[in-house]
Enzyme design. Structure first.
Site, PDB file in Angstrom:
ATOM      1  N   TYR A 113     -22.203 -78.594  48.012  1.00 35.82           N
ATOM      2  CA  TYR A 113     -22.619 -77.219  48.275  1.00 35.82           C
ATOM      3  C   TYR A 113     -21.809 -76.591  49.416  1.00 35.82           C
ATOM      4  O   TYR A 113     -21.832 -75.382  49.594  1.00 35.82           O
ATOM      5  CB  TYR A 113     -24.099 -77.150  48.650  1.00 35.82           C
ATOM      6  CG  TYR A 113     -25.056 -77.657  47.601  1.00 35.82           C
ATOM      7  CD1 TYR A 113     -24.626 -77.966  46.304  1.00 35.82           C
ATOM      8  CD2 TYR A 113     -26.404 -77.830  47.899  1.00 35.82           C
ATOM      9  CE1 TYR A 113     -25.518 -78.437  45.355  1.00 35.82           C
ATOM     10  CE2 TYR A 113     -27.304 -78.292  46.954  1.00 35.82           C
ATOM     11  CZ  TYR A 113     -26.858 -78.610  45.684  1.00 35.82           C
ATOM     12  OH  TYR A 113     -27.758 -79.080  44.757  1.00 35.82           O
ATOM     13  N   HIS A 153     -25.160 -87.838  43.364  1.00 29.46           N
ATOM     14  CA  HIS A 153     -25.378 -86.522  42.758  1.00 29.46           C
ATOM     15  C   HIS A 153     -25.347 -86.537  41.233  1.00 29.46           C
ATOM     16  O   HIS A 153     -25.997 -85.718  40.576  1.00 29.46           O
ATOM     17  CB  HIS A 153     -24.324 -85.545  43.285  1.00 29.46           C
ATOM     18  CG  HIS A 153     -24.749 -84.119  43.271  1.00 29.46           C
ATOM     19  ND1 HIS A 153     -24.226 -83.176  44.124  1.00 29.46           N
ATOM     20  CD2 HIS A 153     -25.640 -83.459  42.514  1.00 29.46           C
ATOM     21  CE1 HIS A 153     -24.778 -82.003  43.883  1.00 29.46           C
ATOM     22  NE2 HIS A 153     -25.635 -82.142  42.903  1.00 29.46           N
TER      23      HIS A 153
END
Length: 293
Positions: free
Chosen positions: A55, A115
């Site tokens: 992010y 992730h």
């Protein structure tokens, strides 16, 4: 179950630590505003921030913690290590955890997730071993995975047993959390059943389906019945299914609205009635990838 929940409620993880039942997500939040919006979420009462290396805002998001004046011990901070970008192996997984600690300026990370399962068998195994070592080193408190299909989860479970045989009982790592896109149009019964059979905590991202299902007749009817927004109905669905929803907004009014979901209960029949047989992701879906991808 749900009537007893509050914004302060927490769920116990296998690791022994506790996680707040509602998370504030910062996916696609610009660095320039990440600290401010996280501070606003903390002001409203959130105590759980969900970020990720990918992010590119984990440092700014974590900067909201000292700025808020709230003790670090009261805030649960998550990040994730990616398979895309920097090739993942043991050394790079360690590097990404250390980088997260440096960027966030935190003494420890509450939760680190792998992730996605991208990278292949060896990459997944090395990444998990690295996270286990980070826990043992005190850098990370709890670990888990995101976007793993049942076949990936089976592989990981077998790997944990191999590590225990090599390193000793309980030394293979504690699988505490699974994070997935979960909502009435993507119930993922196979994955949910696998995780629940092992008492893992399930986090639900995209719990309001990015607003794409607003207007659904059942959701609209329940919103009208309970005097809530459709987003609040979908978030309540997550809570009453036992998930930890992760919701994102950069608008103060929406940040507050998304937390105002603890003053009503839907019936068991209403919760069950919202679920569909659709398999309709509104984002990526690495769960379906082959083991060697």
């Amino acid at each position: 179950m749900a009537s007893k929940l509050t914004l302060e409620s927490k769920v116990k993880l296998h690791s022994g630590y506790e996680m707040p039942v509602l998370g504030y997500g910062v996916y696609q939040v610009l660095r320039e505003v990440a600290s401010d919006v996280c501070q606003e979420a903390l002001r409203v009462g959130y105590r759980h921030i969900d970020s990720a290396s990918a992010y590119r805002n984990q440092g700014e998001s974590a900067a909201s913690i000292p700025a808020s004046g709230i003790p670090r011990s009261e805030i649960f901070f998550t990040t994730k290590i990616p398979f895309r970008g920097k090739p993942l192996n043991y050394q790079n997984a360690i590097y990404l955890v250390d980088k997260a600690l440096a960027e966030t300026k935190l003494d420890y990370l509450d939760l680190v997730l792998i992730h996605s399962p991208y990278g292949g068998v060896q990459a997944r195994k090395e990444a998990w071993r690295a996270l286990v070592d980070c826990v043992e080193a005190g850098k990370v408190r709890s670990i888990g995975v995101s976007n793993y299909g049942v076949h990936h989860l089976d592989e990981l479970e077998a790997w944990i047993k191999e590590l225990e045989a090599e390193r000793g009982q309980g030394k293979g790592g504690v699988l505490s959390v699974g994070q997935y896109e979960l909502h009435p149009w993507l119930c993922r019964h196979d994955i949910v059943d696998w995780c629940r059979a092992r008492a893992m905590v399930l986090q639900a991202y995209c719990p309001i389906v990015r607003g794409e299902r607003f207007g659904d007749p059942k959701v609209k009817a329940l919103a009208s019945k309970y005097g809530k927004t459709e987003a609040q109905i979908l978030l309540r669905w997550s809570l009453q299914n036992g998930y930890v929803p992760l919701v994102k907004s950069v608008t103060p009014a929406r940040i507050a609205e998304n937390a105002d979901i603890f003053d009503f209960d839907m019936t068991e029949e209403e919760v069950a009635g919202l679920a569909t047989d659709e398999y309709s992701p509104c984002t990526w879906d690495p769960t379906v990838e082959a083991l060697d991808t």
